[in-house]
Design a protein around this motif. Structure first.
Motif, PDB file in Angstrom:
ATOM      1  N   UNK A   1      16.212  68.600 -21.773  1.00  0.00           N
ATOM      2  CA  UNK A   1      16.129  67.649 -22.875  1.00  0.00           C
ATOM      3  C   UNK A   1      16.467  66.264 -22.341  1.00  0.00           C
ATOM      4  N   UNK A   2      16.343  65.274 -23.188  1.00  0.00           N
ATOM      5  CA  UNK A   2      16.733  63.921 -22.797  1.00  0.00           C
ATOM      6  C   UNK A   2      18.184  63.904 -22.326  1.00  0.00           C
ATOM      7  N   UNK A   3      19.044  64.620 -23.053  1.00  0.00           N
ATOM      8  CA  UNK A   3      20.481  64.574 -22.767  1.00  0.00           C
ATOM      9  C   UNK A   3      20.814  65.257 -21.447  1.00  0.00           C
ATOM     10  N   UNK A   4      20.247  66.460 -21.220  1.00  0.00           N
ATOM     11  CA  UNK A   4      20.554  67.154 -19.980  1.00  0.00           C
ATOM     12  C   UNK A   4      20.040  66.374 -18.776  1.00  0.00           C
ATOM     13  N   UNK A   5      18.846  65.788 -18.907  1.00  0.00           N
ATOM     14  CA  UNK A   5      18.303  64.989 -17.806  1.00  0.00           C
ATOM     15  C   UNK A   5      19.198  63.786 -17.509  1.00  0.00           C
ATOM     16  N   UNK A   6      19.703  63.153 -18.557  1.00  0.00           N
ATOM     17  CA  UNK A   6      20.567  61.986 -18.357  1.00  0.00           C
ATOM     18  C   UNK A   6      21.855  62.366 -17.637  1.00  0.00           C
ATOM     19  N   UNK A   7      22.453  63.481 -18.019  1.00  0.00           N
ATOM     20  CA  UNK A   7      23.688  63.911 -17.371  1.00  0.00           C
ATOM     21  C   UNK A   7      23.449  64.298 -15.912  1.00  0.00           C
ATOM     22  N   UNK A   8      22.341  64.953 -15.637  1.00  0.00           N
ATOM     23  CA  UNK A   8      22.032  65.354 -14.262  1.00  0.00           C
ATOM     24  C   UNK A   8      21.841  64.141 -13.366  1.00  0.00           C
ATOM     25  N   UNK A   9      21.036  63.199 -13.810  1.00  0.00           N
ATOM     26  CA  UNK A   9      20.703  62.043 -12.985  1.00  0.00           C
ATOM     27  C   UNK A   9      21.899  61.116 -12.772  1.00  0.00           C
ATOM     28  N   UNK A  10      22.914  61.251 -13.586  1.00  0.00           N
ATOM     29  CA  UNK A  10      24.103  60.400 -13.449  1.00  0.00           C
ATOM     30  C   UNK A  10      25.095  60.935 -12.423  1.00  0.00           C
ATOM     31  N   UNK A  11      24.881  62.164 -11.916  1.00  0.00           N
ATOM     32  CA  UNK A  11      25.839  62.761 -10.996  1.00  0.00           C
ATOM     33  C   UNK A  11      25.518  62.398  -9.548  1.00  0.00           C
ATOM     34  N   UNK A  12      26.560  62.243  -8.703  1.00  0.00           N
ATOM     35  CA  UNK A  12      26.350  61.738  -7.343  1.00  0.00           C
ATOM     36  C   UNK A  12      25.935  62.785  -6.317  1.00  0.00           C
ATOM     37  N   UNK A  13      26.117  64.070  -6.593  1.00  0.00           N
ATOM     38  CA  UNK A  13      25.788  65.088  -5.598  1.00  0.00           C
ATOM     39  C   UNK A  13      25.184  66.313  -6.279  1.00  0.00           C
ATOM     40  N   UNK A  14      24.618  67.188  -5.436  1.00  0.00           N
ATOM     41  CA  UNK A  14      23.874  68.337  -5.952  1.00  0.00           C
ATOM     42  C   UNK A  14      24.762  69.306  -6.735  1.00  0.00           C
TER      43      UNK A  14
ATOM     44  N   UNK B   1      26.322  69.866 -14.240  1.00  0.00           N
ATOM     45  CA  UNK B   1      26.011  69.055 -15.416  1.00  0.00           C
ATOM     46  C   UNK B   1      24.831  69.635 -16.186  1.00  0.00           C
ATOM     47  N   UNK B   2      23.837  70.109 -15.457  1.00  0.00           N
ATOM     48  CA  UNK B   2      22.659  70.654 -16.142  1.00  0.00           C
ATOM     49  C   UNK B   2      23.002  71.908 -16.915  1.00  0.00           C
ATOM     50  N   UNK B   3      23.619  72.885 -16.248  1.00  0.00           N
ATOM     51  CA  UNK B   3      23.835  74.174 -16.903  1.00  0.00           C
ATOM     52  C   UNK B   3      24.908  74.113 -17.971  1.00  0.00           C
ATOM     53  N   UNK B   4      25.962  73.342 -17.748  1.00  0.00           N
ATOM     54  CA  UNK B   4      27.019  73.239 -18.759  1.00  0.00           C
ATOM     55  C   UNK B   4      26.507  72.502 -19.994  1.00  0.00           C
ATOM     56  N   UNK B   5      25.865  71.362 -19.773  1.00  0.00           N
ATOM     57  CA  UNK B   5      25.347  70.615 -20.923  1.00  0.00           C
ATOM     58  C   UNK B   5      24.182  71.336 -21.572  1.00  0.00           C
ATOM     59  N   UNK B   6      23.299  71.934 -20.763  1.00  0.00           N
ATOM     60  CA  UNK B   6      22.109  72.576 -21.297  1.00  0.00           C
ATOM     61  C   UNK B   6      22.397  73.818 -22.113  1.00  0.00           C
ATOM     62  N   UNK B   7      23.206  74.739 -21.568  1.00  0.00           N
ATOM     63  CA  UNK B   7      23.523  75.965 -22.302  1.00  0.00           C
ATOM     64  C   UNK B   7      24.357  75.667 -23.546  1.00  0.00           C
ATOM     65  N   UNK B   8      25.320  74.757 -23.395  1.00  0.00           N
ATOM     66  CA  UNK B   8      26.146  74.403 -24.547  1.00  0.00           C
ATOM     67  C   UNK B   8      25.343  73.741 -25.640  1.00  0.00           C
ATOM     68  N   UNK B   9      24.440  72.853 -25.234  1.00  0.00           N
ATOM     69  CA  UNK B   9      23.618  72.145 -26.218  1.00  0.00           C
ATOM     70  C   UNK B   9      22.683  73.102 -26.944  1.00  0.00           C
ATOM     71  N   UNK B  10      22.120  74.053 -26.215  1.00  0.00           N
ATOM     72  CA  UNK B  10      21.225  75.033 -26.836  1.00  0.00           C
ATOM     73  C   UNK B  10      21.973  75.858 -27.880  1.00  0.00           C
ATOM     74  N   UNK B  11      23.182  76.297 -27.524  1.00  0.00           N
ATOM     75  CA  UNK B  11      23.977  77.103 -28.460  1.00  0.00           C
ATOM     76  C   UNK B  11      24.389  76.286 -29.675  1.00  0.00           C
TER      77      UNK B  11
END
Length: 252
Positions: free
Chosen positions: A131-144, A150-160
């Motif tokens: 989503x817009x939100x998960x992409x924003x959180x991922x791209x803001x992080x400095x390392x893999x 950021x993707x899985x925590x924000x994505x799974x939580x947001x879906x639920x």
């Protein structure tokens, strides 16, 4: 002489979910990032309740917004599709509008692909969570490592959160009444604005792109269908291109 039976390094190992270095943990993210993610969860919960209530109050059965949230999982597309259905439009028009609004996620998927994992299962599930939100959180992080967390925590939580809140709003139905009078429609953009303010303060090119995109969206909003002005606002990225210097010393 190296053995032909090479042992993978820890960084090359993946678990069954396709995430490197074991399962993603909350400790992989700074506290400030977790706070921002929680704020987005809260904002999405408010919008989800509003969506479920609006859909049922408009005459749709409870299962429609609930099933749509599980399978489509795209707030702006869902609002637009329900608006068309409630207004008497057909399912084809509703689906076409949703596909148009969700076309932006194609670019997001390219940007965050490395954060989904390596297995087909992880990529299939992850693609649904973009989503817009998960992409924003991922791209803001400095390392893999932090990007994956950021993707899985924000994505799974947001879906639920989204699906539970939509179900709650749909069950409440018309009991909530006019959701606009509670200011529910303003909660989500207000939180997103708070999240992007630090980036606007720190980068002049970002400010220039955001300002140009905002002008385009505001100008297009009165004459174009909902969601299309947001897509046109991406033209503001052209204003972020670095300008070529004409200083003779730079050319030498």
């Amino acid at each position: 002489m190296r053995s032909s039976h090479r042992t993978d390094s820890p960084s090359e190992r993946t678990n069954d979910a396709g995430i490197d270095d074991g399962f993603v943990r909350l400790s992989h993210l700074p506290r400030g990032v977790l706070r921002d993610i929680a704020l987005v969860w809260l904002a999405d919960a408010v919008v989800g309740v509003s969506f479920g209530a609006i859909a049922v109050a408009g005459g749709l059965p409870v299962w429609v917004p609930v099933l749509m949230s599980l399978l489509v999982y795209a707030g702006s597309a869902q609002f637009s599709a329900v608006g068309i259905l409630v207004a008497g439009g057909g399912p084809v028009a509703a689906a076409a509008t949703g596909l148009l609004l969700n076309s932006r996620t194609a670019a997001f998927s390219l940007a965050v692909a490395d954060s989904l994992g390596r297995t087909w299962a992880a990529r299939l599930i992850g693609a649904h969570l973009i989503t817009d939100e998960t992409a924003a959180f991922v791209l803001a992080q400095p390392d893999q490592k932090r990007r994956k967390a950021a993707f899985w925590i924000s994505g799974l939580g947001l879906f639920a959160v989204w699906n539970v809140s939509v179900l709650g709003g749909a069950l409440a139905g018309s009991a909530i009444g006019d959701t606009a009078r509670f200011g529910l429609d303003a909660a989500f953009p207000a939180v997103l604005l708070a999240l992007v303010l630090p980036a606007l303060r720190g980068d002049s090119m970002t400010r220039r792109a955001a300002a140009t995109g905002a002008v385009i969206a505001v100008a297009a909003a009165p004459v174009l269908p909902a969601g299309v002005p947001v897509l046109l606002a991406l033209l503001g990225l052209l204003a972020a291109r670095p300008t070529c210097s004409t200083d003779p010393e730079d050319a030498s």
